[in-house]
Design a protein around this motif. Structure first.
Motif, short mmCIF file in Angstrom:
data_model
loop_
_atom_site.label_atom_id
_atom_site.label_comp_id
_atom_site.label_asym_id
_atom_site.label_seq_id
_atom_site.Cartn_x
_atom_site.Cartn_y
_atom_site.Cartn_z
N HIS A 100 11.10 31.07 39.50
CA HIS A 100 11.87 30.73 38.30
C HIS A 100 12.45 29.33 38.45
CE1 HIS A 100 11.71 34.78 36.55
NE2 HIS A 100 11.69 35.16 37.82
N ASP A 101 12.61 28.64 37.34
CA ASP A 101 13.15 27.28 37.37
C ASP A 101 14.59 27.25 37.88
OD1 ASP A 101 11.52 26.37 34.26
OD2 ASP A 101 10.80 26.24 36.32
N ILE A 102 15.40 28.16 37.39
CA ILE A 102 16.82 28.18 37.76
C ILE A 102 17.23 29.61 38.04
CG2 ILE A 102 19.19 27.68 37.00
CD1 ILE A 102 18.01 25.55 35.11
N ILE A 103 17.93 29.81 39.14
CA ILE A 103 18.53 31.10 39.46
C ILE A 103 20.02 30.96 39.22
CG2 ILE A 103 18.95 32.83 41.25
CD1 ILE A 103 16.48 31.64 42.73
N VAL A 104 20.57 31.80 38.37
CA VAL A 104 22.00 31.76 38.06
C VAL A 104 22.67 32.94 38.75
CG1 VAL A 104 23.73 31.89 36.24
CG2 VAL A 104 21.58 30.68 35.82
N SER A 105 23.72 32.64 39.47
CA SER A 105 24.45 33.69 40.17
C SER A 105 25.95 33.45 39.97
CB SER A 105 24.09 33.65 41.65
OG SER A 105 24.72 34.69 42.34
N PHE A 106 26.69 34.54 39.90
CA PHE A 106 28.14 34.44 39.77
C PHE A 106 28.77 35.06 41.01
CE2 PHE A 106 28.17 33.00 35.46
CZ PHE A 106 27.02 33.52 34.91
N GLY A 107 29.86 34.48 41.44
CA GLY A 107 30.58 35.02 42.57
C GLY A 107 32.02 35.30 42.18
N ASN A 108 32.63 36.22 42.90
CA ASN A 108 34.02 36.55 42.65
C ASN A 108 34.73 36.69 43.98
OD1 ASN A 108 36.33 38.56 42.40
ND2 ASN A 108 35.93 38.05 40.28
N GLU A 109 35.69 35.83 44.20
CA GLU A 109 36.51 35.89 45.40
C GLU A 109 37.86 36.46 44.99
OE1 GLU A 109 35.84 35.05 48.62
OE2 GLU A 109 33.76 34.71 48.01
N SER A 110 38.05 37.74 45.27
CA SER A 110 39.30 38.42 44.97
C SER A 110 39.52 38.49 43.46
CB SER A 110 40.45 37.72 45.69
OG SER A 110 41.65 38.42 45.48
N VAL A 111 40.09 37.48 42.85
CA VAL A 111 40.34 37.50 41.41
C VAL A 111 39.79 36.26 40.70
CG1 VAL A 111 42.39 38.96 41.59
CG2 VAL A 111 42.63 36.48 41.72
N HIS A 112 38.94 35.51 41.36
CA HIS A 112 38.47 34.25 40.77
C HIS A 112 36.94 34.21 40.69
CE1 HIS A 112 38.39 30.07 39.67
NE2 HIS A 112 37.55 29.81 40.66
N TRP A 113 36.42 33.92 39.49
CA TRP A 113 34.97 33.80 39.25
C TRP A 113 34.52 32.35 39.38
CZ3 TRP A 113 31.72 37.78 38.82
CH2 TRP A 113 32.26 39.03 38.50
N TYR A 114 33.34 32.17 39.92
CA TYR A 114 32.70 30.86 39.99
C TYR A 114 31.21 31.07 39.74
CZ TYR A 114 31.40 32.35 44.69
OH TYR A 114 30.90 33.05 45.75
N ALA A 115 30.49 29.98 39.46
CA ALA A 115 29.04 30.07 39.20
C ALA A 115 28.29 29.21 40.20
CB ALA A 115 28.73 29.60 37.78
N VAL A 116 27.11 29.70 40.61
CA VAL A 116 26.21 28.97 41.50
C VAL A 116 24.83 28.98 40.85
CG1 VAL A 116 25.09 28.91 43.76
CG2 VAL A 116 27.50 29.57 43.58
N LEU A 117 24.27 27.80 40.64
CA LEU A 117 22.92 27.68 40.08
C LEU A 117 22.01 27.11 41.15
CD1 LEU A 117 25.04 26.99 37.63
CD2 LEU A 117 22.92 26.66 36.42
N ILE A 118 20.90 27.78 41.37
CA ILE A 118 19.88 27.28 42.29
C ILE A 118 18.76 26.74 41.42
CG2 ILE A 118 18.29 27.85 44.17
CD1 ILE A 118 20.24 30.18 44.87
N ASN A 171 45.36 28.15 33.74
CA ASN A 171 45.96 29.47 33.70
C ASN A 171 45.28 30.34 34.76
OD1 ASN A 171 43.49 30.45 32.60
ND2 ASN A 171 44.17 29.94 30.55
N SER A 172 45.62 31.61 34.78
CA SER A 172 45.06 32.49 35.81
C SER A 172 43.99 33.43 35.29
CB SER A 172 46.20 33.30 36.44
OG SER A 172 46.80 34.12 35.44
N PHE A 173 43.47 33.21 34.07
CA PHE A 173 42.55 34.19 33.52
C PHE A 173 41.27 33.64 32.89
CE2 PHE A 173 46.00 33.33 30.53
CZ PHE A 173 45.32 32.88 29.41
N ASP A 174 41.07 32.35 32.85
CA ASP A 174 39.89 31.80 32.18
C ASP A 174 38.72 31.49 33.12
OD1 ASP A 174 40.44 31.84 29.46
OD2 ASP A 174 41.60 29.98 29.54
N CYS A 175 38.81 31.83 34.39
CA CYS A 175 37.76 31.44 35.34
C CYS A 175 36.39 32.00 34.95
CB CYS A 175 38.12 31.85 36.76
SG CYS A 175 38.58 33.58 36.95
N GLY A 176 36.32 33.23 34.47
CA GLY A 176 35.04 33.80 34.07
C GLY A 176 34.44 33.09 32.87
N VAL A 177 35.28 32.69 31.94
CA VAL A 177 34.81 31.95 30.77
C VAL A 177 34.34 30.57 31.19
CG1 VAL A 177 35.41 31.09 28.46
CG2 VAL A 177 36.39 33.25 29.28
N PHE A 178 35.07 29.92 32.09
CA PHE A 178 34.63 28.63 32.62
C PHE A 178 33.26 28.78 33.30
CE2 PHE A 178 38.90 26.84 32.19
CZ PHE A 178 38.65 25.49 32.05
#
Length: 189
Positions: free
Chosen positions: A49-67, A138-145
């Motif tokens: 695949h051209d791009i692999i999209v993955s999301f991670g969550n450390e405790s209460v915070h979401w981030y995105a990783v694209l390969i 704020n403390s709640f928009d990380c998933g939307v970001f």
């Protein structure tokens, strides 16, 4: 093709990507797919695949990783709207790279018997880059970001900036799409 390696977040994002014909993904929510094993077989080798999209969550915070596997573009891009330091995000990216390697070797090849080559990816084949996410206030928009940053990377340049001031717009768009999806599959009227 874009491979989204997450169930509910992938479903949310799929509804928003403008070029829906570029997508292939594994998800237990996929229409017409009865088992996770079947959906994984259909998606095939993530490195095809051209791009692999993955999301991670450390405790209460979401981030995105694209390969990004596209020729001339091979890299890992991370989007963190919080306060993780670069060293911590590089460690998380290396975890996602190793996860793809392990998934291919242990699950696809060993468990499912799929023909998978011995290619391994790491920070030498795919240099790690900061996607320069806007920072949340704020403390709640990380998933939307995380979702909006992925959408922006894939749909660029016609995507609005991912900033705190536009989070309400992004949240409303995602909620509207989730409501429409729920209505379409008969969860709500």
């Amino acid at each position: 093709m874009v491979l989204l390696a997450s169930d509910t977040l992938a479903t949310m994002l799929i509804a928003h990507l403008e070029n829906k014909d570029l997508l292939a993904f594994w998800s237990t929510l996929s229409e017409g797919i009865s088992t996770k094993e079947e959906s994984v077989r259909i998606a095939g080798d993530p490195l095809q695949h051209d791009i692999i999209v993955s999301f991670g969550n450390e405790s209460v915070h979401w981030y995105a990783v694209l390969i990004d596997n596209r020729l001339g573009q091979r890299k890992v891009v991370y989007f963190d709207s919080g306060g993780y330091n670069r060293r911590g995000m590089i460690a998380r990216c290396n975890f996602h790279l190793q996860f793809v390697n392990d998934f291919r070797a242990r699950y696809l090849r060993d468990d499912l018997g799929m023909v998978i080559d011995d290619t391994k990816i790491d920070c030498l084949t795919h240099p790690i880059m900061d996607g320069k996410s806007g920072k949340q206030k704020n403390s709640f928009d990380c998933g939307v970001f995380a979702l909006a940053n992925v959408e922006g990377y894939i749909c660029q340049p016609q995507f609005p900036p991912v900033t705190q001031s536009l989070m309400k717009l992004h949240r409303c768009r995602y909620l509207n799409e989730l409501f429409n999806l729920a209505r379409d599959i008969g969860v709500t009227e």
